[in-house]
Design a protein around this motif. Structure first.
Motif, PDB file in Angstrom:
ATOM      1  N   MET A   1      53.418  33.557  43.383  1.00 35.47           N
ATOM      2  CA  MET A   1      52.877  34.671  44.129  1.00 35.47           C
ATOM      3  C   MET A   1      53.274  34.490  45.595  1.00 35.47           C
ATOM      4  O   MET A   1      53.115  33.419  46.168  1.00 35.47           O
ATOM      5  CB  MET A   1      51.350  34.689  43.986  1.00 35.47           C
ATOM      6  CG  MET A   1      50.703  35.885  44.609  1.00 35.47           C
ATOM      7  SD  MET A   1      48.905  35.967  44.448  1.00 35.47           S
ATOM      8  CE  MET A   1      48.656  35.825  42.714  1.00 35.47           C
ATOM      9  N   SER A   2      53.769  35.552  46.177  1.00 35.42           N
ATOM     10  CA  SER A   2      54.239  35.476  47.555  1.00 35.42           C
ATOM     11  C   SER A   2      53.069  35.486  48.541  1.00 35.42           C
ATOM     12  O   SER A   2      51.958  35.909  48.214  1.00 35.42           O
ATOM     13  CB  SER A   2      55.165  36.654  47.860  1.00 35.42           C
ATOM     14  OG  SER A   2      54.408  37.853  47.943  1.00 35.42           O
ATOM     15  N   ASN A   3      53.347  35.032  49.750  1.00 34.40           N
ATOM     16  CA  ASN A   3      52.327  35.069  50.809  1.00 34.40           C
ATOM     17  C   ASN A   3      51.869  36.495  51.075  1.00 34.40           C
ATOM     18  O   ASN A   3      50.694  36.739  51.349  1.00 34.40           O
ATOM     19  CB  ASN A   3      52.847  34.438  52.088  1.00 34.40           C
ATOM     20  CG  ASN A   3      52.844  32.930  52.023  1.00 34.40           C
ATOM     21  OD1 ASN A   3      52.080  32.344  51.269  1.00 34.40           O
ATOM     22  ND2 ASN A   3      53.700  32.301  52.809  1.00 34.40           N
ATOM     23  N   ARG A   4      52.785  37.424  50.994  1.00 37.38           N
ATOM     24  CA  ARG A   4      52.442  38.827  51.230  1.00 37.38           C
ATOM     25  C   ARG A   4      51.428  39.318  50.194  1.00 37.38           C
ATOM     26  O   ARG A   4      50.440  39.960  50.534  1.00 37.38           O
ATOM     27  CB  ARG A   4      53.704  39.691  51.169  1.00 37.38           C
ATOM     28  CG  ARG A   4      53.419  41.155  51.324  1.00 37.38           C
ATOM     29  CD  ARG A   4      54.701  41.956  51.200  1.00 37.38           C
ATOM     30  NE  ARG A   4      54.427  43.358  51.366  1.00 37.38           N
ATOM     31  CZ  ARG A   4      55.151  44.306  50.823  1.00 37.38           C
ATOM     32  NH1 ARG A   4      56.208  43.994  50.091  1.00 37.38           N
ATOM     33  NH2 ARG A   4      54.861  45.562  51.014  1.00 37.38           N
ATOM     34  N   THR A   5      51.670  39.017  48.941  1.00 37.28           N
ATOM     35  CA  THR A   5      50.759  39.430  47.876  1.00 37.28           C
ATOM     36  C   THR A   5      49.391  38.784  48.049  1.00 37.28           C
ATOM     37  O   THR A   5      48.361  39.435  47.873  1.00 37.28           O
ATOM     38  CB  THR A   5      51.345  39.078  46.499  1.00 37.28           C
ATOM     39  OG1 THR A   5      52.640  39.681  46.369  1.00 37.28           O
ATOM     40  CG2 THR A   5      50.459  39.578  45.374  1.00 37.28           C
TER      41      THR A   5
ATOM     42  N   THR B   1      29.338  42.301  44.228  1.00 34.05           N
ATOM     43  CA  THR B   1      30.246  41.587  45.113  1.00 34.05           C
ATOM     44  C   THR B   1      31.652  41.705  44.540  1.00 34.05           C
ATOM     45  O   THR B   1      31.856  41.464  43.353  1.00 34.05           O
ATOM     46  CB  THR B   1      29.872  40.091  45.203  1.00 34.05           C
ATOM     47  OG1 THR B   1      28.526  39.978  45.651  1.00 34.05           O
ATOM     48  CG2 THR B   1      30.790  39.352  46.135  1.00 34.05           C
ATOM     49  N   VAL B   2      32.602  42.088  45.370  1.00 33.77           N
ATOM     50  CA  VAL B   2      34.002  42.074  44.958  1.00 33.77           C
ATOM     51  C   VAL B   2      34.456  40.635  45.120  1.00 33.77           C
ATOM     52  O   VAL B   2      34.527  40.114  46.229  1.00 33.77           O
ATOM     53  CB  VAL B   2      34.858  43.033  45.811  1.00 33.77           C
ATOM     54  CG1 VAL B   2      36.322  42.953  45.403  1.00 33.77           C
ATOM     55  CG2 VAL B   2      34.343  44.456  45.701  1.00 33.77           C
ATOM     56  N   THR B   3      34.727  39.980  44.000  1.00 35.09           N
ATOM     57  CA  THR B   3      35.030  38.550  44.036  1.00 35.09           C
ATOM     58  C   THR B   3      36.518  38.253  44.153  1.00 35.09           C
ATOM     59  O   THR B   3      36.898  37.227  44.713  1.00 35.09           O
ATOM     60  CB  THR B   3      34.486  37.842  42.784  1.00 35.09           C
ATOM     61  OG1 THR B   3      35.066  38.439  41.628  1.00 35.09           O
ATOM     62  CG2 THR B   3      32.980  37.929  42.728  1.00 35.09           C
ATOM     63  N   GLU B   4      37.347  39.152  43.647  1.00 39.43           N
ATOM     64  CA  GLU B   4      38.790  38.895  43.664  1.00 39.43           C
ATOM     65  C   GLU B   4      39.539  40.187  43.413  1.00 39.43           C
ATOM     66  O   GLU B   4      39.055  41.085  42.731  1.00 39.43           O
ATOM     67  CB  GLU B   4      39.141  37.880  42.573  1.00 39.43           C
ATOM     68  CG  GLU B   4      40.582  37.459  42.532  1.00 39.43           C
ATOM     69  CD  GLU B   4      40.866  36.437  41.437  1.00 39.43           C
ATOM     70  OE1 GLU B   4      42.051  36.121  41.255  1.00 39.43           O
ATOM     71  OE2 GLU B   4      39.930  35.968  40.758  1.00 39.43           O
ATOM     72  N   VAL B   5      40.741  40.276  43.980  1.00 40.26           N
ATOM     73  CA  VAL B   5      41.650  41.382  43.703  1.00 40.26           C
ATOM     74  C   VAL B   5      43.014  40.772  43.396  1.00 40.26           C
ATOM     75  O   VAL B   5      43.464  39.866  44.091  1.00 40.26           O
ATOM     76  CB  VAL B   5      41.767  42.351  44.907  1.00 40.26           C
ATOM     77  CG1 VAL B   5      42.808  43.426  44.634  1.00 40.26           C
ATOM     78  CG2 VAL B   5      40.420  42.976  45.228  1.00 40.26           C
ATOM     79  N   ARG B   6      43.632  41.262  42.338  1.00 39.85           N
ATOM     80  CA  ARG B   6      44.981  40.813  41.974  1.00 39.85           C
ATOM     81  C   ARG B   6      45.905  42.023  41.955  1.00 39.85           C
ATOM     82  O   ARG B   6      45.812  42.871  41.071  1.00 39.85           O
ATOM     83  CB  ARG B   6      44.985  40.149  40.609  1.00 39.85           C
ATOM     84  CG  ARG B   6      44.228  38.849  40.572  1.00 39.85           C
ATOM     85  CD  ARG B   6      44.322  38.215  39.214  1.00 39.85           C
ATOM     86  NE  ARG B   6      43.410  37.081  39.122  1.00 39.85           N
ATOM     87  CZ  ARG B   6      43.074  36.505  37.996  1.00 39.85           C
ATOM     88  NH1 ARG B   6      43.577  36.948  36.845  1.00 39.85           N
ATOM     89  NH2 ARG B   6      42.251  35.478  37.997  1.00 39.85           N
ATOM     90  N   VAL B   7      46.789  42.075  42.915  1.00 40.16           N
ATOM     91  CA  VAL B   7      47.727  43.186  43.046  1.00 40.16           C
ATOM     92  C   VAL B   7      49.007  42.849  42.296  1.00 40.16           C
ATOM     93  O   VAL B   7      49.480  41.710  42.331  1.00 40.16           O
ATOM     94  CB  VAL B   7      48.034  43.452  44.546  1.00 40.16           C
ATOM     95  CG1 VAL B   7      49.077  44.525  44.713  1.00 40.16           C
ATOM     96  CG2 VAL B   7      46.768  43.821  45.277  1.00 40.16           C
ATOM     97  N   ALA B   8      49.563  43.860  41.640  1.00 40.73           N
ATOM     98  CA  ALA B   8      50.848  43.679  40.954  1.00 40.73           C
ATOM     99  C   ALA B   8      51.948  43.429  41.994  1.00 40.73           C
ATOM    100  O   ALA B   8      51.824  43.851  43.140  1.00 40.73           O
ATOM    101  CB  ALA B   8      51.179  44.928  40.139  1.00 40.73           C
ATOM    102  N   PRO B   9      53.010  42.763  41.607  1.00 40.51           N
ATOM    103  CA  PRO B   9      54.099  42.474  42.556  1.00 40.51           C
ATOM    104  C   PRO B   9      54.668  43.723  43.236  1.00 40.51           C
ATOM    105  O   PRO B   9      55.084  43.664  44.390  1.00 40.51           O
ATOM    106  CB  PRO B   9      55.159  41.786  41.698  1.00 40.51           C
ATOM    107  CG  PRO B   9      54.378  41.163  40.583  1.00 40.51           C
ATOM    108  CD  PRO B   9      53.248  42.117  40.307  1.00 40.51           C
ATOM    109  N   ASP B  10      54.656  44.859  42.544  1.00 46.91           N
ATOM    110  CA  ASP B  10      55.172  46.083  43.152  1.00 46.91           C
ATOM    111  C   ASP B  10      54.106  46.825  43.974  1.00 46.91           C
ATOM    112  O   ASP B  10      54.358  47.885  44.520  1.00 46.91           O
ATOM    113  CB  ASP B  10      55.756  47.016  42.100  1.00 46.91           C
ATOM    114  CG  ASP B  10      54.731  47.500  41.090  1.00 46.91           C
ATOM    115  OD1 ASP B  10      53.533  47.160  41.223  1.00 46.91           O
ATOM    116  OD2 ASP B  10      55.126  48.230  40.163  1.00 46.91           O
TER     117      ASP B  10
END
Length: 92
Positions: free
Chosen positions: A1-5, A32-41
């Protein structure tokens, strides 16, 4: 996972938490929003939410959250929920 992501994930987690806290104080008090995982795009994301309370209460709040997301014109790809029961810590 990139730093940007990683930075985008953290920014979205904070912003979603702020939106819930500022605009939906009463409804979102136990969320509580505990985590977000964004797709690479960056097109899709999975949002992890912890809801404190019994299972029926947590399911009700999760339905409310999904309705809010849809009525605000946002598409939810996936919401993965962490349901945290208040009594679990005491019974464990």
């Amino acid at each position: 996972m990139s730093n940007r992501t990683i930075r985008v994930n953290e920014l979205l987690r904070r912003e979603l938490g702020d939106i819930l806290r500022k605009h939906y104080q009463v409804e979102a008090v136990a969320m509580t929003v505990t985590e977000v995982r964004v797709a690479p795009d960056l097109r899709d994301a999975i949002v992890f939410v912890a809801i404190v309370g019994e299972t029926a209460y947590a399911e009700q709040k999760l339905r409310w959250l999904r309705r809010q997301a849809m009525t605000q014109g946002r598409r939810i790809v996936t919401i993965a929920e962490d349901i945290v029961r208040a009594h679990e810590g005491e019974s464990a």
